[in-house]
Design a protein around this motif. Structure first.
Motif, PDB file in Angstrom:
ATOM      1  N   GLY A 254      29.085  52.402  27.809  1.00  0.00           N
ATOM      2  CA  GLY A 254      30.034  51.698  28.671  1.00  0.00           C
ATOM      3  C   GLY A 254      29.396  50.678  29.596  1.00  0.00           C
ATOM      4  N   LEU A 255      28.192  50.221  29.271  1.00  0.00           N
ATOM      5  CA  LEU A 255      27.492  49.245  30.114  1.00  0.00           C
ATOM      6  C   LEU A 255      27.158  47.992  29.325  1.00  0.00           C
ATOM      7  N   LEU A 256      26.937  46.911  30.038  1.00  0.00           N
ATOM      8  CA  LEU A 256      26.524  45.655  29.431  1.00  0.00           C
ATOM      9  C   LEU A 256      25.078  45.354  29.794  1.00  0.00           C
ATOM     10  N   GLU A 257      24.382  44.664  28.888  1.00  0.00           N
ATOM     11  CA  GLU A 257      23.050  44.157  29.193  1.00  0.00           C
ATOM     12  C   GLU A 257      23.196  42.993  30.167  1.00  0.00           C
ATOM     13  N   ARG A 258      22.090  42.490  30.669  1.00  0.00           N
ATOM     14  CA  ARG A 258      22.114  41.350  31.600  1.00  0.00           C
ATOM     15  C   ARG A 258      22.808  40.129  30.991  1.00  0.00           C
ATOM     16  N   ILE A 259      22.772  40.013  29.675  1.00  0.00           N
ATOM     17  CA  ILE A 259      23.355  38.842  29.012  1.00  0.00           C
ATOM     18  C   ILE A 259      24.764  39.130  28.484  1.00  0.00           C
ATOM     19  N   ASP A 260      25.431  40.107  29.061  1.00  0.00           N
ATOM     20  CA  ASP A 260      26.813  40.466  28.729  1.00  0.00           C
ATOM     21  C   ASP A 260      27.020  40.906  27.291  1.00  0.00           C
ATOM     22  N   VAL A 261      26.018  41.529  26.703  1.00  0.00           N
ATOM     23  CA  VAL A 261      26.117  42.152  25.391  1.00  0.00           C
ATOM     24  C   VAL A 261      26.214  43.654  25.637  1.00  0.00           C
ATOM     25  N   VAL A 262      27.011  44.352  24.842  1.00  0.00           N
ATOM     26  CA  VAL A 262      27.159  45.793  25.016  1.00  0.00           C
ATOM     27  C   VAL A 262      25.799  46.469  24.856  1.00  0.00           C
ATOM     28  N   LEU A 263      25.462  47.310  25.806  1.00  0.00           N
ATOM     29  CA  LEU A 263      24.186  48.024  25.816  1.00  0.00           C
ATOM     30  C   LEU A 263      24.182  49.088  24.721  1.00  0.00           C
ATOM     31  N   ASP A 264      23.087  49.177  23.982  1.00  0.00           N
ATOM     32  CA  ASP A 264      22.939  50.182  22.923  1.00  0.00           C
ATOM     33  C   ASP A 264      22.967  51.571  23.565  1.00  0.00           C
ATOM     34  N   SER A 265      23.906  52.387  23.159  1.00  0.00           N
ATOM     35  CA  SER A 265      24.059  53.713  23.774  1.00  0.00           C
ATOM     36  C   SER A 265      23.185  54.777  23.113  1.00  0.00           C
ATOM     37  N   ASP A 266      22.317  54.371  22.187  1.00  0.00           N
ATOM     38  CA  ASP A 266      21.425  55.328  21.531  1.00  0.00           C
ATOM     39  C   ASP A 266      19.985  55.240  22.019  1.00  0.00           C
ATOM     40  N   THR A 267      19.681  54.241  22.844  1.00  0.00           N
ATOM     41  CA  THR A 267      18.307  54.065  23.311  1.00  0.00           C
ATOM     42  C   THR A 267      18.280  53.864  24.827  1.00  0.00           C
ATOM     43  N   VAL A 268      17.120  54.091  25.392  1.00  0.00           N
ATOM     44  CA  VAL A 268      16.905  53.832  26.819  1.00  0.00           C
ATOM     45  C   VAL A 268      16.477  52.363  26.940  1.00  0.00           C
ATOM     46  N   PRO A 269      17.162  51.569  27.763  1.00  0.00           N
ATOM     47  CA  PRO A 269      16.827  50.145  27.882  1.00  0.00           C
ATOM     48  C   PRO A 269      15.419  49.915  28.436  1.00  0.00           C
ATOM     49  N   GLU A 270      14.840  48.785  28.030  1.00  0.00           N
ATOM     50  CA  GLU A 270      13.505  48.417  28.508  1.00  0.00           C
ATOM     51  C   GLU A 270      13.450  48.344  30.026  1.00  0.00           C
ATOM     52  N   GLU A 271      14.522  47.890  30.663  1.00  0.00           N
ATOM     53  CA  GLU A 271      14.529  47.787  32.125  1.00  0.00           C
ATOM     54  C   GLU A 271      14.293  49.150  32.783  1.00  0.00           C
ATOM     55  N   ILE A 272      14.889  50.192  32.231  1.00  0.00           N
ATOM     56  CA  ILE A 272      14.717  51.547  32.779  1.00  0.00           C
ATOM     57  C   ILE A 272      13.291  52.033  32.523  1.00  0.00           C
ATOM     58  N   LYS A 273      12.788  51.813  31.319  1.00  0.00           N
ATOM     59  CA  LYS A 273      11.421  52.224  30.984  1.00  0.00           C
ATOM     60  C   LYS A 273      10.408  51.494  31.866  1.00  0.00           C
ATOM     61  N   ASN A 274      10.606  50.185  32.028  1.00  0.00           N
ATOM     62  CA  ASN A 274       9.680  49.406  32.861  1.00  0.00           C
ATOM     63  C   ASN A 274       9.748  49.843  34.326  1.00  0.00           C
ATOM     64  N   ALA A 275      10.948  50.122  34.808  1.00  0.00           N
ATOM     65  CA  ALA A 275      11.098  50.592  36.190  1.00  0.00           C
ATOM     66  C   ALA A 275      10.374  51.923  36.379  1.00  0.00           C
ATOM     67  N   GLN A 276      10.488  52.807  35.397  1.00  0.00           N
ATOM     68  CA  GLN A 276       9.787  54.095  35.498  1.00  0.00           C
ATOM     69  C   GLN A 276       8.277  53.889  35.480  1.00  0.00           C
ATOM     70  N   ALA A 277       7.784  53.032  34.601  1.00  0.00           N
ATOM     71  CA  ALA A 277       6.343  52.777  34.536  1.00  0.00           C
ATOM     72  C   ALA A 277       5.830  52.203  35.856  1.00  0.00           C
ATOM     73  N   GLU A 278       6.589  51.274  36.426  1.00  0.00           N
ATOM     74  CA  GLU A 278       6.209  50.683  37.717  1.00  0.00           C
ATOM     75  C   GLU A 278       6.221  51.732  38.821  1.00  0.00           C
ATOM     76  N   TYR A 279       7.262  52.548  38.832  1.00  0.00           N
ATOM     77  CA  TYR A 279       7.370  53.606  39.833  1.00  0.00           C
ATOM     78  C   TYR A 279       6.189  54.564  39.714  1.00  0.00           C
ATOM     79  N   ALA A 280       5.831  54.921  38.487  1.00  0.00           N
ATOM     80  CA  ALA A 280       4.710  55.835  38.272  1.00  0.00           C
ATOM     81  C   ALA A 280       3.413  55.253  38.837  1.00  0.00           C
ATOM     82  N   ARG A 281       3.176  53.956  38.600  1.00  0.00           N
ATOM     83  CA  ARG A 281       1.968  53.329  39.147  1.00  0.00           C
ATOM     84  C   ARG A 281       1.972  53.368  40.665  1.00  0.00           C
ATOM     85  N   GLN A 282       3.118  53.059  41.249  1.00  0.00           N
ATOM     86  CA  GLN A 282       3.183  53.052  42.710  1.00  0.00           C
ATOM     87  C   GLN A 282       3.026  54.463  43.288  1.00  0.00           C
ATOM     88  N   LEU A 283       3.446  55.468  42.537  1.00  0.00           N
ATOM     89  CA  LEU A 283       3.246  56.845  42.996  1.00  0.00           C
ATOM     90  C   LEU A 283       1.771  57.243  42.936  1.00  0.00           C
TER      91      LEU A 283
END
Length: 176
Positions: free
Chosen positions: A80-109
């Motif tokens: 039920g979400l859209l990507e930044r470019i207004d395309v329906v987000l794939d509901s079977d995978t975790v978006p790169e934005e979430i993965k990158n945010a987690q990786a960044e958070y891990a480094r900062q931790l």
């Protein structure tokens, strides 16, 4: 007991991470020199940081839309979400934005424990005066639990709030 095994399988009932160690390593390899903190960390510390970042993101972010399944352990993937470019987000995978945010958070931790209580706030100090010098603390001067580099990687439409953080921006819509 040892560090838990990283499980980054989308929609898994035993998932405990959005991204794999290899994905986090690649995220940091693609960045400038600040990634040396990540590169210098042991594999065990990287795993711990990724696990902790996932737990913090799961507890601090209120995700919008709906989890793809009722049995998945984590909040992502979602439907039920859209990507930044207004395309329906794939509901079977975790978006790169979430993965990158987690990786960044891990480094900062790895750099600092962002989840610890702020010493100034914990002591109830709101200002300090020494002679003619006066210093007053405001909430914006405190270390944010969710750093800007994490917060800004995730599209705002994907979450409704982040506990302990006042958003600096709002989505503005024109009235019809």
């Amino acid at each position: 007991m040892g560090t838990s095994t990283l499980v980054a399988t989308a929609k898994s009932a035993s998932a405990n991470s959005y991204c794999t160690l290899a994905e986090a390593d690649q995220y940091h390899d693609d960045r400038p020199a600040v990634s040396t903190t990540w590169a210098d960390a042991s594999e065990n510390n990287k795993l711990r940081a990724l696990l902790w970042a996932t737990k913090l993101m799961e507890s601090l972010f209120t995700w919008t839309a709906y989890a793809t399944t009722t049995t998945q352990a984590l909040g992502w993937p979602r439907t039920g979400l859209l990507e930044r470019i207004d395309v329906v987000l794939d509901s079977d995978t975790v978006p790169e934005e979430i993965k990158n945010a987690q990786a960044e958070y891990a480094r900062q931790l790895l750099v600092t424990n962002r989840a610890q209580d702020n010493d100034i706030e914990a002591q109830g100090i709101s200002s300090i005066k020494a002679g003619s010098v006066f210093l007053q603390f405001t909430a914006s001067q405190y270390n944010k639990v969710v750093p800007d580099a994490v917060f800004l990687q995730i599209p705002q439409a994907w979450f409704s709030s982040v506990r302990g953080r006042i958003s600096a921006t709002r989505i503005v819509e024109r009235a019809s």
